[in-house]
Design an enzyme around this catalytic site. Structure first.
Site, PDB file in Angstrom:
ATOM      1  N   HIS A  64      29.264  27.741  55.170  1.00 16.71           N
ATOM      2  CA  HIS A  64      28.867  28.891  55.653  1.00 16.71           C
ATOM      3  C   HIS A  64      27.534  28.412  56.524  1.00 16.71           C
ATOM      4  CE1 HIS A  64      31.806  30.951  53.434  1.00 16.71           C
ATOM      5  NE2 HIS A  64      31.229  30.790  52.286  1.00 16.71           N
TER       6      HIS A  64
ATOM      7  N   HIS B 256      36.173  32.964  53.788  1.00 16.64           N
ATOM      8  CA  HIS B 256      36.942  31.806  53.249  1.00 16.64           C
ATOM      9  C   HIS B 256      38.156  31.522  53.665  1.00 16.64           C
ATOM     10  CE1 HIS B 256      34.012  33.639  50.315  1.00 16.64           C
ATOM     11  NE2 HIS B 256      33.380  32.278  50.267  1.00 16.64           N
TER      12      HIS B 256
END
Lengths: 333, 333
Positions: free
Chosen positions: A57, A219
């Site tokens: 991320h 995700h």
């Protein structure tokens, strides 16, 4: 799988080595424990701010360590929670005697591991408060969560709360501000393409050439619906309207508008979304008083974006504007 | 083609509208002429710094307008030079009476158009100096250039020269520093995937699933060679070694290391390249004294990266570190 990597198993560690090589003026990188810590930690009398989560991320969280934001971040494997020992080691590294705040995105693994670390720290007499972000309006529960997922608000919260902690406010005040920021912010994301987890070697999901996923998780978890690709104007409405409704934003209110890239979308497209978002908000007489546009909470090379709106007040504005010096956000210093 | 856009023909204008909506505190956006100008321009007694070029390379150049960097930027269509009237209009907007510096990337269209604008400005009695960047070591001539292409050094040059101009140095000194920065920097890029120009609707070139292009240009122009995908360690050597040789970098020298993403590559991969670059430079006893890692000169959503090394001296360090306040780079203010 086309990536700028060496071995799939080495992606996180190789990347942390790069952070260590280039940011040693700001950060200490503990490669063994996969922790990034402020170079000048611990700071006596200052509440330590700790976050972390799965890798993939970036710049969140590791590149938000530094003055005015996080004191440390723990890096898990790609899209997997870090372990309690990492969190506890980081807690020791940043405890300046007045406690530590854990900022946790609402995913089951992160919650469990941070809770365990908090219990271990408590047995050592370290005061810990935990705040969970759960700002994603797309779905109520998901593959990885009970309740809403924690996404874009996390970035804004880390900045604002880091600003207050920098003024040496007590832990209770820092935690209270964190809870307020989370309560005042909502997000939703979308994907044009999947990402590929390096160790998996194939895309997490498959979208047709003319399809997109609205409400995607960071995700690659499913969102609200898969639908035909639409113009940016319509996509922005699909993301912004549920946020505005859920926040009960009204004419005359002020927001921070955050248009975030998922990792594979260029800035020119994010500004097109920003323009549409401004049009929608202006139409409702909601004023953008601060903004952030770019890749801040990503999903590897996923193409897509997310929108976060944060209802601002004077306190939040003050700490958003406060000086920050991290590899990922930097101003005023 | 999967993009966050409305109509392909509206991409540049819609994006400029987004910049206007979110950065009106820093910038004035002239939508008709597609020019971004500092909100407080012109500044009397300060040399105006103007750049520009085809769109699709964001944040360059438009997001580098602001205090301590550019006074204005002209946006062309995607990958196409802006026109002389845009440059002349911008020149008028930023002329503070002590002249204007044009920073031009070495592409035939940009050179011709900036030259014409400089001639028109000269007939009006405005003093203009032009500096061309040509730092790409990949190829000597290319589809769009006579001589080397201007790439990553342009970003660093705009920052450093903007710092000097901020101190109200005369045009001759500002132009001299610009020429020095260009002479001391070299770059090379690579692509894992092509980008798609919106109005074309299909990829500029095609790479096999196991292929990459070494020495790619920022418009997708061919580079040195197409080869099988390799680990990041080897890719970084293929990019860094020609730069080091061309710059004649020696043990004991100091560089700014710039690892740039092409638009579709996530930060975690750029830090892997940064780690390999640090390994290569450390092995040659070349010291990284400053760094920049992220998407700064892009090619729409192309996946890949470029490396730029800039030999630093005290003057360049001073102006690199000087305060800057733009949407794309911000520190010290």
């Amino acid at each position: 799988m086309k990536k700028l990597i060496n071995q799939p198993d080495d992606v996180v560690l190789d990347s942390l080595r790069g952070v260590q090589a280039l940011h040693s003026d700001l950060l200490k990188v503990d490669l063994e424990n996969q922790i990034i810590v402020r170079a000048d930690a611990p700071i006596q009398g200052k509440v330590g701010i700790l976050s972390g989560g799965g890798s993939g991320h970036e710049p969140m969280h590791g590149s938000f360590v530094g003055r005015g934001m996080l004191d440390a971040a723990c890096a898990g494997a790609i899209f997997a929670s870090p372990a309690p020992y990492q969190m506890l080691t980081a807690t020791h590294a940043i405890n300046g005697g007045t406690g530590v705040l854990y900022i946790i995105k609402n995913y089951t693994g992160d919650i469990l591991n941070f809770e365990m670390a908090a219990e271990l720290a408590a047995t050592e007499g370290i005061q810990v408060e935990s705040v969970t972000t759960n700002d994603d309006v797309a779905v109520q529960d998901s593959l990885y969560t009970a309740g809403r997922r924690g996404v874009g608000v996390t970035v804004l919260l880390e900045k604002i709360v880091g600003g207050l902690a920098d003024s040496k406010a007590p832990l209770s005040a820092v935690a209270a501000l964190a809870r307020k920021v989370n309560a005042q912010g909502r997000s939703m994301g979308m994907a044009l393409t999947s990402c590929t987890v390096p160790t998996a070697g194939k895309p997490t999901f498959v979208l047709g050439d003319d399809e997109m996923e609205i409400g995607i998780g960071i995700h690659g978890e499913p969102g609200r619906k898969r639908m035909k690709l639409a113009p940016a104007a319509q996509i922005t409405e699909l993301l912004a309207n549920p946020i505005i409704e859920d926040l009960h934003l009204k004419a005359g209110e002020q927001v921070l508008a955050f248009v975030n890239g998922m990792g594979g979308t260029p800035l020119i497209e994010l500004y097109i979304v920003a323009n549409e978002l401004n049009r929608i908000l202006t139409g409702k007489q909601i004023k953008i008083v601060r903004s952030l546009v770019g890749n801040y909470i990503t999903s590897l090379e996923m193409a897509g974006c997310s929108i976060t709106l944060l209802r601002m007040d004077d306190e939040m504005l003050r700490y958003w504007d406060a000086p920050v010096l991290t590899p990922g956000l930097r101003w005023g210093i």
